[in-house]
Design an enzyme around this catalytic site. Structure first.
Site, PDB file in Angstrom:
ATOM      1  N   VAL A 111      -2.263  42.842  13.995  1.00 35.07           N
ATOM      2  CA  VAL A 111      -3.166  43.451  14.963  1.00 35.07           C
ATOM      3  C   VAL A 111      -3.696  44.745  14.362  1.00 35.07           C
ATOM      4  O   VAL A 111      -2.937  45.558  13.816  1.00 35.07           O
ATOM      5  CB  VAL A 111      -2.446  43.753  16.293  1.00 35.07           C
ATOM      6  CG1 VAL A 111      -3.422  44.373  17.292  1.00 35.07           C
ATOM      7  CG2 VAL A 111      -1.829  42.480  16.870  1.00 35.07           C
ATOM      8  N   CYS A 112      -5.018  44.915  14.430  1.00 34.29           N
ATOM      9  CA  CYS A 112      -5.656  46.145  13.984  1.00 34.29           C
ATOM     10  C   CYS A 112      -5.272  46.465  12.536  1.00 34.29           C
ATOM     11  O   CYS A 112      -5.332  45.601  11.667  1.00 34.29           O
ATOM     12  CB  CYS A 112      -5.299  47.269  14.953  1.00 34.29           C
ATOM     13  SG  CYS A 112      -6.348  48.733  14.857  1.00 34.29           S
ATOM     14  N   SER A 113      -4.842  47.684  12.257  1.00 30.38           N
ATOM     15  CA  SER A 113      -4.546  48.090  10.886  1.00 30.38           C
ATOM     16  C   SER A 113      -3.258  47.491  10.351  1.00 30.38           C
ATOM     17  O   SER A 113      -2.884  47.746   9.195  1.00 30.38           O
ATOM     18  CB  SER A 113      -4.488  49.619  10.785  1.00 30.38           C
ATOM     19  OG  SER A 113      -3.585  50.151  11.722  1.00 30.38           O
ATOM     20  N   THR A 131      -9.969  43.829  10.354  1.00 30.84           N
ATOM     21  CA  THR A 131      -9.166  44.902  10.932  1.00 30.84           C
ATOM     22  C   THR A 131     -10.106  45.730  11.799  1.00 30.84           C
ATOM     23  O   THR A 131     -11.258  45.334  12.024  1.00 30.84           O
ATOM     24  CB  THR A 131      -8.487  45.748   9.835  1.00 30.84           C
ATOM     25  OG1 THR A 131      -7.594  46.686  10.448  1.00 30.84           O
ATOM     26  CG2 THR A 131      -9.506  46.493   8.993  1.00 30.84           C
TER      27      THR A 131
END
Length: 328
Positions: A111-113, A131
């Site tokens: 998730v995300c970074s 990302t």
């Protein structure tokens, strides 16, 4: 009646100091929904960290975790993101754990970074990934062997699933639930969470209104009018007249207020509206082109290729049979 697996699927969420709380809590909440009313439960959820115990998120709240063992046999590994990824990327213990865990999992996700940790572990080389939009350029610089797709909510490439910023982790988790238990279960989970079911992976992270500057909001009512009249010609003269200004003064002030020209702004709104219709409806491309002011499919196709690198039909196929297709 939904039939669950006799043995629950093990979902492991990896956290570290200064992780983003919602990166972990969002997917956890999604996977919780199908467990209600089912016996046996289709999922078993566990939060892990290197040392175990409470792990502090960037917001100051701590989440309890179990100590990570590389002998774990997980169905799905979810690597959270957050400010702490910058430090975690330099911790070989975390990267080595991710490598070993991924080898034994059916799916490895971020998730995300959190995608930075998968990339730093060497798991995304030669693969498509995404990302948070703000960090996509940074990811591409650090990991040139990763095919970064900055304009995606989530991307699947084989067993690896990566997602954009924070709430995109919920979209990713819903797609994973659908992959496991079918669309109706995912839809019901989304309804329980009161979230949209579902934003396809191919949809854009961005919106035109996020992309422009808005110094004073003086053109807000005009922008609302443009959105409702995309099929109009919408040349500078028409927009200036609607704003009660001369054409020259309107063009100058609009650019000063928004950071873009009226013509470019209108094209962005048309592209956004057209892409949404292409990806989420079965309307013909000609209907979409006419309703959004492109007039004909060739003009719309040219604009799509310039903006997205792909024609409209390719994006439609990608949404319906690409990002959520079971690529192996």
């Amino acid at each position: 009646m939904i039939s669950a697996n006799p043995v629950p699927r093990e979902i492991g969420v990896l956290v570290f100091e200064n992780f983003q709380l919602l990166d972990a809590a969002g997917p956890i909440s999604v996977f919780e929904m199908p467990t209600r009313g089912l016996d046996p439960s289709p999922y078993r959820l566990t939060v892990y960290s290197l040392e175990g115990g409470p792990v502090r998120a960037s917001c100051g709240v701590s989440m309890h975790s179990e100590q990570l063992s590389t002998d774990l046999q997980l169905d799905t590994l979810i690597v959270s993101g957050g400010e702490g990824t910058r430090q975690a990327m330099t911790d070989e213990r975390i990267l080595n754990s991710i490598r070993k865990l991924s080898h034994n999992t059916r799916r490895t996700t971020s998730v995300c970074s959190g995608a930075f940790l998968l990339a730093a572990a060497g798991l995304l080389n030669g693969r498509r990934a995404t990302t948070h939009w703000r960090r996509c350029a940074d990811m591409q610089r650090h990991f040139p062997d990763v095919i970064v797709e900055p304009d995606r909510i989530f991307v699947q490439d084989g067993k690896f699933w990566t997602s954009a910023g924070i709430t995109a982790g919920i979209d990713l988790a819903l797609a994973l639930v659908e992959d496991d238990l079918g669309e109706e279960v995912a839809r019901r989970s989304a309804r329980e969470l009161v979230v949209h079911h579902r934003r396809y992976g191919g949809q854009s992270q961005f919106s035109v209104m996020q992309d422009i500057e808005r110094a004073s909001g003086r053109f807000d009512s005009l922008i609302d009018w443009i959105r409702a009249h995309l099929a109009n010609d919408l040349n500078v003269e028409e927009l200036a007249d609607k704003a009660g200004m001369s054409s020259r003064n309107f063009a100058r002030v609009f650019r000063s207020e928004t950071g873009t020209t009226p013509a470019r702004f209108v094209e962005k709104l048309r592209l956004e509206s057209a892409r949404r219709q292409v990806e989420t409806s079965s309307r013909s491309l000609l209907q979409v082109a006419q309703d959004t002011g492109f007039g004909d499919t060739e003009r719309m196709r040219t604009s799509f290729i310039r903006a997205y690198g792909q024609p409209p039909m390719a994006l439609r196929r990608q949404v319906r049979g690409g990002d959520l297709a079971r690529e192996n």
